[in-house]
Structure formats: structure tokens, C-alpha cells
Design an enzyme around this catalytic site. Structure first.
Site, PDB file in Angstrom:
ATOM      1  N   LYS A  82       0.913  -1.134   0.227  1.00  0.00           N
ATOM      2  CA  LYS A  82       0.074  -0.028  -0.080  1.00  0.00           C
ATOM      3  C   LYS A  82       0.813   1.051   0.049  1.00  0.00           C
ATOM      4  O   LYS A  82       1.918   1.299   0.664  1.00  0.00           O
ATOM      5  CB  LYS A  82      -0.934  -0.005   1.135  1.00  0.00           C
ATOM      6  CG  LYS A  82      -2.030   0.975   1.312  1.00  0.00           C
ATOM      7  CD  LYS A  82      -2.686   0.931   2.566  1.00  0.00           C
ATOM      8  CE  LYS A  82      -4.010   1.852   2.463  1.00  0.00           C
ATOM      9  NZ  LYS A  82      -4.720   1.930   3.826  1.00  0.00           N
ATOM     10  N   SER A 157      -9.775   1.722   2.760  1.00  0.00           N
ATOM     11  CA  SER A 157      -8.825   2.478   2.079  1.00  0.00           C
ATOM     12  C   SER A 157      -7.719   1.600   1.362  1.00  0.00           C
ATOM     13  O   SER A 157      -7.339   2.192   0.370  1.00  0.00           O
ATOM     14  CB  SER A 157      -8.182   3.464   2.709  1.00  0.00           C
ATOM     15  OG  SER A 157      -7.238   3.188   3.652  1.00  0.00           O
ATOM     16  N   SER A 181      -9.707  -0.705   7.111  1.00  0.00           N
ATOM     17  CA  SER A 181      -9.081  -0.302   5.918  1.00  0.00           C
ATOM     18  C   SER A 181      -8.351  -1.700   5.337  1.00  0.00           C
ATOM     19  O   SER A 181      -7.925  -1.567   4.108  1.00  0.00           O
ATOM     20  CB  SER A 181      -8.390   0.808   5.653  1.00  0.00           C
ATOM     21  OG  SER A 181      -8.949   1.750   5.431  1.00  0.00           O
TER      22      SER A 181
HETATM   23  N1  GLN Z   1     -12.968   4.374   6.249  1.00  0.00           N
HETATM   24  C1  GLN Z   1     -12.458   4.668   7.592  1.00  0.00           C
HETATM   25  C2  GLN Z   1     -12.070   5.972   7.303  1.00  0.00           C
HETATM   26  O1  GLN Z   1     -12.256   6.728   6.255  1.00  0.00           O
HETATM   27  C3  GLN Z   1     -11.231   4.032   7.788  1.00  0.00           C
HETATM   28  C4  GLN Z   1     -10.181   4.314   7.076  1.00  0.00           C
HETATM   29  C5  GLN Z   1      -8.915   3.329   7.377  1.00  0.00           C
HETATM   30  O2  GLN Z   1      -9.106   2.156   8.067  1.00  0.00           O
HETATM   31  N2  GLN Z   1      -7.669   3.893   7.101  1.00  0.00           N
HETATM   32  O3  GLN Z   1     -11.375   6.904   8.394  1.00  0.00           O
END
Ligand code: GLN
Length: 489
Positions: A82, A157, A181
Site C-alpha cells: 500500500k 482505503s 481499511s
Molecule cells: N473508512 C474509515 C475512514 O475513512 C477507515 C479508514 C482506514 O481504516 N484507514 O477513516
């Protein structure tokens, strides 16, 4: 499968066996993955950077190493990372214009660990900008598509990492999880994704979003691979104050095929209102399977503070983000807006054009929650509720060895569907956020399909008990065939 051209389909444990017996080489395996990328990448768009040249060099080095009789579980096996995990000499953008040209001068601890095994790094995957999002649509560059239905999101994400593993572009990938994410995209793409206990895997070299919630973890094709990658990633590091000096077991020892005497709780609060009926049905069937495997299942389990988790998360995560992202001022890192007449204007312009709309929204939410007049009402209050949520998890694990919930309330949604409605986007993580707030580990494993779209099952255990999670996940996986299906691309 034995044709060299199909090597990209292998799991880590299968590829390792063939490499060990010298039936294949790492160069062949890496070429196969790169060829696969050339075929599917234009449809899926999982990668921001592909490092084909250095990957082939690393593969050749791995082959030499294997030739001298040295092989470890990840030696010579291609992976994707990532794009918020620092890779020395490879651009690390965080999905943001702010870091579009940022090339880290050092490797994250997890990358050092992969390199120590002579793993092959194929490139960097797409993500929501600074990991803020649930669909990968907040990438400053382009959205990634769900390989099961290209008109849908892969989740986020870590959507690039999940889509890449589901399409066999890489044998496995690394992601990060602050509120879901790793698990949510793993669920949407029908692969395995583990968020380790807070403090289990080093965050050194992970670009910070919300430091008290962030964890790096593996996205893999099956549970055995997840255990193998965890064996490498887990462990204490003195470079970081939140790393926990707790012994790391051999996770492959947890891969046993029965759940005899295991107490599994099903917390009712995770079967939320508005949950898709077919997802509920798929979970029911999966829970039935856990019983057949010998688990004692209790449906009366309860975590009553769950209803506050979303609010707590969306105060604490943006607060930490607003502090962490203050460093992007056009001086120290990355993008710097040209032609400003003074320092303040330079910072303003840099942040105005360097950050996308979701990141700006989070910075504003966080700055507001931390401001003098609202600090007690929002930030301090949220911290108190966080403590309550943690305590509830501590208590419930006196009664159960593991908890089982859906990973997400729905299957993958359409591209664009939630883009204009932040609250709907935030709700995609209702089942995964509380886990980060409590700091406990959780996995998502494939648990069925609804009209051709994957459903994920989340398995949760107490802090530093990834072993129980892997045991439940493995027994379930071996009793089903969901993980063997691949998207029709
Ligand atoms: N979807 C959540 C957010 O927007 C979690 C994102 C994540 O785990 N990085 O913060």
C-alpha cells in the site's frame, strides 16, 4: 496450473514449495505476476507505481540465494505494498498530490523485514488519500475497480491491495487499517485480511493517519498465507513507543481443522439496522458451519456501547489526523506551491491545492474537535467513551474466545454511489471501527456471495490473541470453498 504462465495463481505456501524444490524460479514467478498485471491492470487499476525492473533484479537475487540453499517462507515471492508504507527509493504517494513526488530515504520496518527474507516488491497500490475513505475513490489519481464487478468499488482505503490480490496481480499484499481499511476491502474482494492487535506490528515508516488506531497487516489469498506473513511482520521494535514487547508465536501452529470447545459470541449490535438481508443470511449460514465444526455459539452476546463507536471514531481519528497532517506545510515534505509572496501564503496555497476534499474535511473536523472551546465537549468526551468501549471488549472476552460479525453491512456498492454523501460512506465501516477503538485484532474471511458479489465474515479476539482468530478462520476456510473462487476477468 503447472504451466509457467499460470504461476501468478499460486498462494505463498504453494509457491514456496515449488521454489524450495527448485521446480520454478522467482524470476519465472515474478514475470508471471507482471504479465498478469499487464492483462488486468487496465481494468482494475490497483497500482500507483509498478517497479518491474527492480522486482526482476530482486527475483534474480532471491534465486541466487535459494541456489545456495537458503530459503525462508517469503523468499522470492512477489508482493505489492500500500502506497503509505515507506519504501526506500520508491515513490510513496499516500494517494495524495501532496506526496506525488515523495521518495522516502528509508524503509519502513515491515519492508526491512520483507527484504530480510528476500521478498520481491512489485510496486505500490492505490488507496484513498492518506487512508481516509472506504472505497478508494478518494485517491487523488484514479479509482480502483472491484474485480468481481468493475462498476463497483473494491472497498478502501486499501482497495488497491485487495483488488490486486483478488486478481492474482500479486501473491499477497500489505495494507493498513485505522477503522476497517484492510478488512472491509478484503471482504468486498473475497480475500483474507487481518488487522493485528494495536502494537503487534511496527508502524515505523507507516505514514500516520490516526496514530492510536493505525496498524499494518496482510491481505492474502488464504488463511495459511495470512499466518505466514504475520510470522514475518509481527514483533517488537524499540524504534516506536507503542510497540509491545510480547513474544511472537509461530502462527502456523494455529491452523487446525476443528473448533472443539471454543466459545464464540455473536454480538447482536453488529447486525445493524439497514443491513442487507442477503448478507445477514450468508452470515447465518456461516455461523451454522462454525457450530458444525464444534464451536459453542452464543447469540446473546452483547456490546451495548457499539452504537457510540462511529461517533467516537469520527472525533478521535480526525483529531489525530489534523495534528499528524500539520507537517505538510510545503517546507518539510513533498509538494510546495510556487510563487507565494510570504511564508503564510505559501503554506495556505500548498495545503489548498495539495490536499483533496475528504482530507480537508477531516482536518477541519479534527481542528474543530480540538479547539479550546470544544475540546472537553468532543475530544475528551470521546476519549472517555473509548475507554468504555475498550472495557466492554475486555469483559466480553472473559466469556468468549472469539466474536463473529459481518465485516460490512452490505456487499460492494457502486462507484460514485456514496461519493457525495460522507455520512453514508462513513457507515460502511460500522462493524470494523469498534475493533480499532478497542485495539483488538480481527480478520475478514470470505463467507459467501450475493448475486456474484463477495460477503466477508469478521472474527475478533482479545489483544495479542491472533492465534484464536487464525484457528477459527482456518477451520472455517477448510470447511468451505469460497476462497477458491476467483473473479471472472
Ligand atoms: N473508512 C474509515 C475512514 O475513512 C477507515 C479508514 C482506514 O481504516 N484507514 O477513516
Amino acid at each position: 496450473m503447472n504451466a509457467v504462465s499460470d504461476l501468478y495463481q499460486l498462494t505463498i505456501h504453494e509457491a514456496h514449495e515449488l521454489l524450495r524444490q527448485r521446480k520454478i524460479s522467482s524470476v519465472e514467478l515474478t514475470k508471471s505476476a507482471l504479465t498478469r498485471m499487464a492483462v488486468v491492470e487496465s481494468k482494475v487499476r490497483a497500482c500507483i507505481t509498478i517497479t518491474d525492473e527492480s522486482a526482476l533484479e530482486q527475483a534474480a537475487e532471491a534465486d541466487t540465494h535459494i541456489g545456495t540453499g537458503h530459503i525462508q517462507p517469503l523468499t522470492g515471492i512477489p508482493t505489492l505494498v500500500k502506497d503509505l508504507i515507506c519504501t526506500k527509493g520508491i515513490r510513496t504517494t499516500c494517494g495524495s498530490k501532496m506526496l506525488e513526488a515523495f521518495v522516502p530515504p528509508y524503509d519502513a520496518t515491515v519492508i526491512e523485514k520483507l527484504k530480510a527474507q528476500k521478498a520481491v516488491i512489485l510496486g505500490k497500490t492505490n488507496m484513498d488519500e492518506f487512508a481516509m475513505g472506504s472505497s478508494t475513490e478518494h485517491s487523488a489519481f484514479f479509482p480502483t475497480h472491484n474485480p468481481w464487478d468493475l462498476s463497483r468499488v473494491p472497498g478502501g482505503s486499501s482497495g488497491g491491495s485487495a483488488a490486486a490480490v483478488a486478481t492474482d496481480e500479486a501473491v499477497y499484499a500489505l495494507g493498513s487499517d485505522t477503522g476497517g481499511s484492510i478488512r472491509q476491502p478484503a471482504g468486498f474482494c473475497s480475500i483474507v485480511g487481518l488487522k493485528p492487535s494495536y502494537g503487534r506490528v511496527s508502524r515505523f515508516g507507516l505514514v500516520a493517519f490516526a496514530s492510536s488506531l493505525d496498524q499494518i497487516g496482510p491481505l492474502t489469498k488464504d488463511v495459511t498465507d495470512c499466518a505466514l506473513v504475520m510470522n514475518v511482520l509481527a514483533g517488537y521494535t524499540p524504534r516506536e513507543s507503542t510497540s509491545v514487547p510480547c513474544p511472537v508465536p509461530d502462527y502456523t501452529k494455529s491452523l487446525v481443522r476443528n473448533l472443539k470447545d471454543l466459545r464464540i459470541g455473536i454480538p447482536q449490535e453488529y447486525f445493524v439496522e439497514g443491513m442487507q438481508q442477503e448478507v445477514r443470511d450468508a452470515l447465518e449460514t456461516a455461523i451454522g458451519r462454525l457450530k458444525q465444526l464444534g464451536a459453542q455459539v452464543d447469540r446473546e452476546a452483547s456490546l451495548p456501547s457499539t452504537k457510540y463507536a462511529l461517533a467516537v471514531y469520527y472525533i478521535l481519528a480526525p483529531s489525530e489526523a489534523s495534528a499528524n497532517l500539520a507537517r505538510y506545510d510545503g517546507v518539510k515534505y513533498g509538494f510546495s506551491a510556487p510563487n507565494a509572496s510570504n511564508a503564510i501564503e505559501a503554506t495556505e496555497r500548498t495545503r489548498q491545492s495539495g490536499f483533496g476534499p475528504e482530507v480537508k474535511r477531516r482536518i477541519m473536523l479534527g481542528t474543530y474537535a480540538l479547539s479550546a472551546g470544544y475540546y472537553d465537549a468532543y475530544y475528551v468526551k470521546a476519549q472517555k467513551v473509548r475507554t468504555l468501549i475498550r472495557q466492554e471488549f475486555e469483559d466480553i472476552f472473559r466469556k468468549y474466545d472469539a466474536l463473529v460479525t459481518p465485516t460490512s453491512p452490505t456487499v460492494a456498492f457502486n462507484l460514485g454511489e456514496k461519493l457525495e454523501d460522507p455520512l453514508q460512506m462513513y457507515l460502511a465501516d460500522v462493524c470494523t471501527l469498534p475493533i480499532n477503538i478497542a485495539g483488538v485484532p480481527a480478520i475478514s474471511v470470505p463467507a459467501g456471495f450475493v448475486d456474484g458479489l463477495p460477503v466477508g465474515m469478521q472474527i475478533i479476539a482479545k489483544p495479542f490473541d491472533e492465534e484464536t482468530i487464525l484457528r477459527v478462520a482456518f477451520a472455517y476456510e477448510q470447511a468451505t470453498d469460497w476462497h477458491e473462487r476467483r473473479p471472472p476477468l
